[in-house]
Design a protein around this motif. Structure first.
Motif, short mmCIF file in Angstrom:
data_model
loop_
_atom_site.label_atom_id
_atom_site.label_comp_id
_atom_site.label_asym_id
_atom_site.label_seq_id
_atom_site.Cartn_x
_atom_site.Cartn_y
_atom_site.Cartn_z
N GLU A 158 0.84 -1.20 0.00
CA GLU A 158 0.00 0.00 0.00
C GLU A 158 0.87 1.25 0.00
O GLU A 158 0.59 2.22 -0.73
N PHE A 159 1.93 1.23 0.80
CA PHE A 159 2.85 2.37 0.86
C PHE A 159 3.48 2.64 -0.51
O PHE A 159 3.73 3.79 -0.87
N ASN A 160 3.72 1.56 -1.26
CA ASN A 160 4.33 1.69 -2.59
C ASN A 160 3.30 1.88 -3.70
O ASN A 160 3.64 1.79 -4.88
N ASN A 161 2.04 2.14 -3.30
CA ASN A 161 0.97 2.38 -4.27
C ASN A 161 0.79 1.21 -5.23
O ASN A 161 0.58 1.39 -6.44
N ILE A 162 0.89 0.01 -4.68
CA ILE A 162 0.69 -1.21 -5.46
C ILE A 162 -0.60 -1.88 -4.99
O ILE A 162 -0.75 -2.21 -3.81
N ASN A 163 -1.53 -2.05 -5.91
CA ASN A 163 -2.81 -2.69 -5.59
C ASN A 163 -2.58 -4.15 -5.22
O ASN A 163 -1.76 -4.84 -5.83
N SER A 164 -3.29 -4.64 -4.21
CA SER A 164 -3.11 -6.02 -3.74
C SER A 164 -4.38 -6.84 -3.92
O SER A 164 -5.49 -6.37 -3.65
N ILE A 165 -4.19 -8.06 -4.39
CA ILE A 165 -5.27 -9.06 -4.47
C ILE A 165 -4.85 -10.22 -3.57
O ILE A 165 -3.74 -10.73 -3.70
N ILE A 166 -5.72 -10.62 -2.65
CA ILE A 166 -5.36 -11.68 -1.70
C ILE A 166 -5.99 -12.99 -2.15
O ILE A 166 -7.20 -13.07 -2.36
N ILE A 167 -5.15 -14.01 -2.30
CA ILE A 167 -5.64 -15.35 -2.62
C ILE A 167 -5.34 -16.26 -1.44
O ILE A 167 -4.18 -16.47 -1.07
N PHE A 168 -6.39 -16.80 -0.84
CA PHE A 168 -6.25 -17.73 0.28
C PHE A 168 -6.19 -19.14 -0.30
O PHE A 168 -7.16 -19.63 -0.88
N THR A 169 -5.04 -19.80 -0.14
CA THR A 169 -4.83 -21.12 -0.75
C THR A 169 -5.09 -22.25 0.25
O THR A 169 -5.16 -22.04 1.46
N LYS A 170 -5.25 -23.46 -0.30
CA LYS A 170 -5.41 -24.71 0.46
C LYS A 170 -6.68 -24.69 1.32
O LYS A 170 -6.70 -25.24 2.43
N TRP A 171 -7.73 -24.09 0.79
CA TRP A 171 -8.99 -23.95 1.52
C TRP A 171 -9.59 -25.33 1.86
O TRP A 171 -10.28 -25.49 2.86
N ASP A 172 -9.28 -26.34 1.05
CA ASP A 172 -9.85 -27.68 1.26
C ASP A 172 -9.33 -28.35 2.52
O ASP A 172 -9.93 -29.32 2.99
#
Length: 294
Positions: A102-116
């Motif tokens: 966020e400080f570097n003005n980079i948009n983030s997308i969060i992927i939560f893995t191994k949900w199974d």
């Protein structure tokens, strides 16, 4: 002529011409050492062709952003892959990634893995965390290679025509995610080291992979990022919901520590801000103070 650096191995750069898309192997000018800077993956460079395969990097164009770990620059967005189990979900590391990005003005997308791998109780708990990060403005996705919980079209839409980096701690399934999107990549994956409770390092260098009209970087696994170059107020502003709610704090420039009538602390007490998120914030503030002492 201008090109983008797409790979760096043993001081040899692979560059891709912005117009022709021709690939060259290049060495960098010795002037960069004199200027105490080095080209890195993601840089837009001015270069000179030596022959059909080789080139010479003469100059760097200004960077729009610049990360130290992973060593990459000029990226549009970051896909932050976080395991929910094996290795266990690490909210501190997630908030660390998000704050620095966020400080570097980079948009983030969060992927939560191994949900199974989650039990019903664990899934209920993780759903609350998932919903919270979505509520404060982050795009969140759940994935599982074993149960084939993927929305490839949605992920492809995110990375199409953009320069993206996929990052996260070792063993969360970054390479598996990429292999699912582009099977022909056949990136190396390893099982989690049971003794260490973390993944083995399968990616040893940063490389931009040309897919879906853009670039996606698979980066070496790592577990720490520090707050070098960030002040306490930078960290406060890098927490999205803190920044939005801070206008209701009594004092301008409130750091949400011991100040009276702090809206952030009120929201934590009322359960509207995750306690873990606030605790991580306090730790980051302390880390920033300690870095300044040195």
């Amino acid at each position: 002529m201008e090109a983008r650096i797409i790979c760096l191995k043993s001081d040899l750069y692979t560059i891709c011409d912005l117009e022709t898309k021709n690939i060259y192997y290049a060495k960098a000018s010795g002037l960069f050492r004199y200027k105490k800077t080095s080209p890195k993956v993601g840089d837009i460079v001015i270069y000179e062709i030596l022959d059909d395969k080789n080139a010479y990097i003469k100059e760097l164009k200004p960077r729009t952003n610049d990360l130290v770990r992973p060593a990459i620059c000029n990226i549009d967005q970051a896909i932050v892959a976080m395991s929910v189990k094996e290795p266990i979900f690490n909210d501190n590391l997630l908030d660390r990634f998000l704050s620095i990005l966020e400080f570097n003005n980079i948009n983030s997308i969060i992927i939560f893995t191994k949900w199974d791998l989650l039990s019903k109780d664990e899934e209920e708990h993780m759903n609350k965390i998932f919903d919270y990060y979505q509520s404060i403005g982050y795009t969140c996705l759940k994935t599982s290679t074993k149960q084939n919980i993927f929305d490839n079209n949605k992920i492809i839409d995110f990375i199409k025509n953009k320069v993206s980096v996929i990052t996260g701690q070792s063993g969360v399934g970054k390479s598996s995610l990429l292999n699912n999107l582009v099977p022909e990549l056949k990136l190396e994956t390893n099982d989690i080291s049971k003794a260490l409770g973390r993944g083995k390092h399968t990616t040893r260098h940063v490389e931009l992979i040309n897919i879906f009209g853009g670039y996606l970087a698979d980066t070496p696994g790592f577990g720490t990022m520090d707050f070098s170059g960030m002040t306490e107020i930078d960290i406060a502003h890098s927490f999205k919901e803190f920044f939005v709610l801070s206008e209701h704090c009594k004092y301008n420039g409130c750091l949400h520590l011991k100040e009276p009538n702090c809206e952030i602390k009120n929201k934590v007490e009322s359960g509207n801000i995750l306690v873990s998120r606030y605790q991580n914030y306090l730790q980051f503030i302390e880390e920033s103070k300690n870095l300044r002492k040195w």
